[in-house]
Design a protein around this motif. Structure first.
Motif, mmCIF file in Angstrom:
data_model
loop_
_atom_site.group_PDB
_atom_site.id
_atom_site.type_symbol
_atom_site.label_atom_id
_atom_site.label_comp_id
_atom_site.label_asym_id
_atom_site.label_seq_id
_atom_site.Cartn_x
_atom_site.Cartn_y
_atom_site.Cartn_z
ATOM 1 N N THR A 3 0.843 -1.190 0.000
ATOM 2 C CA THR A 3 0.000 0.000 0.000
ATOM 3 C C THR A 3 0.885 1.248 0.000
ATOM 4 O O THR A 3 2.091 1.170 0.283
ATOM 5 C CB THR A 3 -0.885 0.022 1.253
ATOM 6 O OG1 THR A 3 -0.031 0.120 2.415
ATOM 7 C CG2 THR A 3 -1.736 -1.230 1.347
ATOM 8 N N PRO A 4 0.329 2.418 -0.316
ATOM 9 C CA PRO A 4 1.107 3.665 -0.208
ATOM 10 C C PRO A 4 1.674 3.871 1.202
ATOM 11 O O PRO A 4 2.763 4.430 1.359
ATOM 12 C CB PRO A 4 0.081 4.749 -0.563
ATOM 13 C CG PRO A 4 -0.892 4.054 -1.468
ATOM 14 C CD PRO A 4 -1.000 2.653 -0.928
ATOM 15 N N ARG A 5 0.946 3.394 2.211
ATOM 16 C CA ARG A 5 1.439 3.494 3.588
ATOM 17 C C ARG A 5 2.751 2.706 3.733
ATOM 18 O O ARG A 5 3.697 3.175 4.384
ATOM 19 C CB ARG A 5 0.369 2.940 4.533
ATOM 20 C CG ARG A 5 0.716 2.927 6.012
ATOM 21 C CD ARG A 5 -0.418 2.227 6.766
ATOM 22 N NE ARG A 5 -0.175 2.104 8.182
ATOM 23 C CZ ARG A 5 -0.617 2.947 9.111
ATOM 24 N NH1 ARG A 5 -1.344 4.001 8.749
ATOM 25 N NH2 ARG A 5 -0.380 2.743 10.389
ATOM 26 N N ALA A 6 2.834 1.523 3.123
ATOM 27 C CA ALA A 6 4.063 0.732 3.181
ATOM 28 C C ALA A 6 5.180 1.414 2.412
ATOM 29 O O ALA A 6 6.342 1.400 2.838
ATOM 30 C CB ALA A 6 3.815 -0.667 2.613
ATOM 31 N N GLY A 7 4.863 2.011 1.268
ATOM 32 C CA GLY A 7 5.885 2.728 0.507
ATOM 33 C C GLY A 7 6.487 3.868 1.308
ATOM 34 O O GLY A 7 7.703 4.089 1.294
ATOM 35 N N ALA A 8 5.624 4.601 2.027
ATOM 36 C CA ALA A 8 6.125 5.696 2.861
ATOM 37 C C ALA A 8 6.994 5.167 3.998
ATOM 38 O O ALA A 8 8.003 5.780 4.359
ATOM 39 C CB ALA A 8 4.941 6.494 3.409
ATOM 40 N N LEU A 9 6.612 4.021 4.557
ATOM 41 C CA LEU A 9 7.402 3.430 5.645
ATOM 42 C C LEU A 9 8.769 2.992 5.137
ATOM 43 O O LEU A 9 9.797 3.231 5.790
ATOM 44 C CB LEU A 9 6.651 2.234 6.234
ATOM 45 C CG LEU A 9 7.372 1.478 7.366
ATOM 46 C CD1 LEU A 9 7.598 2.398 8.567
ATOM 47 C CD2 LEU A 9 6.578 0.251 7.773
ATOM 48 N N LEU A 10 8.819 2.370 3.966
ATOM 49 C CA LEU A 10 10.099 1.957 3.393
ATOM 50 C C LEU A 10 10.991 3.161 3.137
ATOM 51 O O LEU A 10 12.198 3.144 3.413
ATOM 52 C CB LEU A 10 9.855 1.197 2.083
ATOM 53 C CG LEU A 10 9.374 -0.250 2.221
ATOM 54 C CD1 LEU A 10 8.817 -0.743 0.893
ATOM 55 C CD2 LEU A 10 10.486 -1.138 2.713
ATOM 56 N N GLU A 11 10.416 4.230 2.608
ATOM 57 C CA GLU A 11 11.199 5.425 2.348
ATOM 58 C C GLU A 11 11.729 6.027 3.644
ATOM 59 O O GLU A 11 12.881 6.447 3.735
ATOM 60 C CB GLU A 11 10.346 6.459 1.593
ATOM 61 C CG GLU A 11 11.104 7.726 1.215
ATOM 62 C CD GLU A 11 10.253 8.692 0.437
ATOM 63 O OE1 GLU A 11 10.712 9.820 0.205
ATOM 64 O OE2 GLU A 11 9.110 8.335 0.061
ATOM 65 N N LEU A 12 10.885 6.052 4.671
ATOM 66 C CA LEU A 12 11.305 6.592 5.963
ATOM 67 C C LEU A 12 12.463 5.803 6.538
ATOM 68 O O LEU A 12 13.406 6.381 7.101
ATOM 69 C CB LEU A 12 10.121 6.577 6.930
ATOM 70 C CG LEU A 12 10.383 7.091 8.351
ATOM 71 C CD1 LEU A 12 10.723 8.568 8.327
ATOM 72 C CD2 LEU A 12 9.192 6.833 9.248
ATOM 73 N N CYS A 13 12.450 4.478 6.387
ATOM 74 C CA CYS A 13 13.498 3.644 6.979
ATOM 75 C C CYS A 13 14.804 3.725 6.224
ATOM 76 O O CYS A 13 15.813 3.232 6.693
ATOM 77 C CB CYS A 13 13.015 2.182 7.041
ATOM 78 S SG CYS A 13 11.745 1.913 8.289
ATOM 79 N N LEU A 14 14.829 4.329 5.047
ATOM 80 C CA LEU A 14 16.086 4.546 4.313
ATOM 81 C C LEU A 14 16.738 5.863 4.660
ATOM 82 O O LEU A 14 17.841 6.149 4.242
ATOM 83 C CB LEU A 14 15.822 4.497 2.800
ATOM 84 C CG LEU A 14 15.849 3.112 2.148
ATOM 85 C CD1 LEU A 14 15.513 3.234 0.674
ATOM 86 C CD2 LEU A 14 17.210 2.455 2.320
ATOM 87 N N ARG A 15 16.059 6.726 5.403
ATOM 88 C CA ARG A 15 16.620 8.039 5.699
ATOM 89 C C ARG A 15 17.782 7.926 6.656
ATOM 90 O O ARG A 15 17.809 7.076 7.501
ATOM 91 C CB ARG A 15 15.551 8.959 6.279
ATOM 92 C CG ARG A 15 14.500 9.369 5.256
ATOM 93 C CD ARG A 15 13.457 10.276 5.863
ATOM 94 N NE ARG A 15 12.451 10.622 4.876
ATOM 95 C CZ ARG A 15 11.360 11.328 5.145
ATOM 96 N NH1 ARG A 15 11.131 11.758 6.359
ATOM 97 N NH2 ARG A 15 10.493 11.603 4.196
#
Length: 275
Positions: free
Chosen positions: A263-275
Motif C-alpha cells: 500500500t502507499p502506507r508501506a511505501g512511505a514506511l520503506l522510504e522513511l526507513c532509508l533516511r
C-alpha cells in the motif's frame, strides 16, 4: 591505492581525483581519462603538489626523494604502470559499487531537494555547517578540518556540493579549480545501504515481514511470493494477515489466485526507513 589513503596526508594531485563536478561526466569516462593520461602529467602534478617553493630547492637538494612523500615514490618511479593499475582498480570498484549507487537514488534525490530548499530559503550557512563533522561554519567562513593550513577565497567561483556514498567521516574538497570550489560529503543515512545485520524496518515489523515488504516491488501472487521467499504458504498467510491489519499490504482475489501488493502506507514506511 595506498598513495591516496595514506594516514595523515590530505593532499592528492589534481590529475588523479575525479573531474571537477561542474558537468555530467560518467565514471567510465573518468576511468578512460586515467587510462589515456600521459605519465608526464602525473609527474608534473606531483611536483606542483609537493615540491617546495623555489627558494627552498637548494635546502631540499632539489632531489625528488627529499621532497616527494614516501607513499608517492612508487607511483613516481613507474607512473605509466601506476596509472594503469589505478584505473583498473577504479573499474573493479565501480563494477561492485554501481548497483549500490542505483539503490541510493532516493537518498541522493532527497539530498538534492534538501540542499535546494536550504539555498532558496536562505539557510545555506546552516546547511554548510551540517554537512559533515569536519566542516564548521563560523563568522570567518568555512573551516575544514584535515586540509592543509591556508586561506582560500571563493571569489566569483561557484560552490558545488557533492553528496557521496561514504562513511560518516569522509570528506573530499577541491579548492583549486578556477570555475568552482567543490565539497564532497557523505549523503545522510548512506550507511544503511550496506548494513546487513539489522535495519529499522526489521526492528519495526520483524525480519520476515520486512523482507516480504521489500520483495513486493510489484504485485505478486501468494504462490509466487511463498516460492520466492522460500517459506511455507501457511507461514506466509500468517504474516500477510498481520501486514493487512497494519494496512501495509492489500489482498485481492483474481480467479483462483490471491494477489498482494504494498500500500502507499508501506511505501512511505520503506522510504522513511532509508533516511
Amino acid at each position: 591505492m595506498r598513495p591516496l589513503g595514506a594516514p595523515g596526508h590530505a593532499v592528492v594531485p589534481d590529475s588523479v581525483v575525479p573531474c571537477a563536478p561542474v558537468g555530467d561526466v560518467s565514471v567510465q569516462e573518468q576511468i578512460d581519462r586515467l587510462h589515456d593520461m600521459p605519465p608526464d602529467l602525473l609527474l608534473k602534478d606531483l611536483e606542483q603538489a609537493f615540491r617546495p617553493p623555489a627558494a627552498h630547492w637548494r635546502a631540499a637538494a632539489d632531489r625528488s626523494d627529499r621532497w616527494l612523500p614516501a607513499h608517492w615514490r612508487l607511483a613516481a618511479d613507474r607512473p605509466d604502470r601506476w596509472l594503469r593499475g589505478y584505473a583498473g582498480a577504479l573499474a573493479d570498484v565501480w563494477a561492485v559499487a554501481e548497483p549500490l549507487w542505483s539503490r541510493a537514488r532516493p537518498l541522493l534525490d532527497r539530498e538534492v531537494a534538501r540542499v535546494g530548499v536550504a539555498s532558496v530559503r536562505g539557510g545555506a550557512d546552516a546547511l554548510l555547517g551540517s554537512l559533515a563533522g569536519r566542516l564548521v561554519r563560523d563568522e570567518n567562513g568555512l573551516v575544514i578540518e584535515g586540509v592543509a593550513a591556508g586561506v582560500h577565497e571563493l571569489g566569483d567561483r561557484s560552490l558545488v556540493l557533492v553528496p557521496m556514498l561514504a562513511g560518516k567521516d569522509a570528506l573530499i574538497v577541491g579548492l583549486d579549480d578556477p570555475e568552482a570550489v567543490w565539497i564532497a560529503y557523505p549523503v545522510p543515512a548512506a550507511g544503511r545501504l550496506w548494513r546487513t545485520d539489522t535495519d529499522d524496518l526489521s526492528e519495526l515489523v520483524g525480519p520476515v515481514r520486512a523482507e516480504l515488504l521489500r520483495t513486493l516491488d510489484r504485485p505478486m501472487t501468494m504462490t509466487a511470493l511463498a516460492g520466492g521467499m522460500n517459506i511455507p504458504p501457511s507461514s506466509l498467510t500468517f504474516h500477510c494477515d498481520r501486514l493487512v491489519a497494519a494496512r501495509l499490504i492489500a489482498r485481492e482475489r483474481r480467479g483462483r489466485e490471491v494477489w498482494i501488493d504494498r500500500t502507499p502506507r508501506a511505501g512511505a514506511l520503506l522510504e522513511l526507513c532509508l533516511r
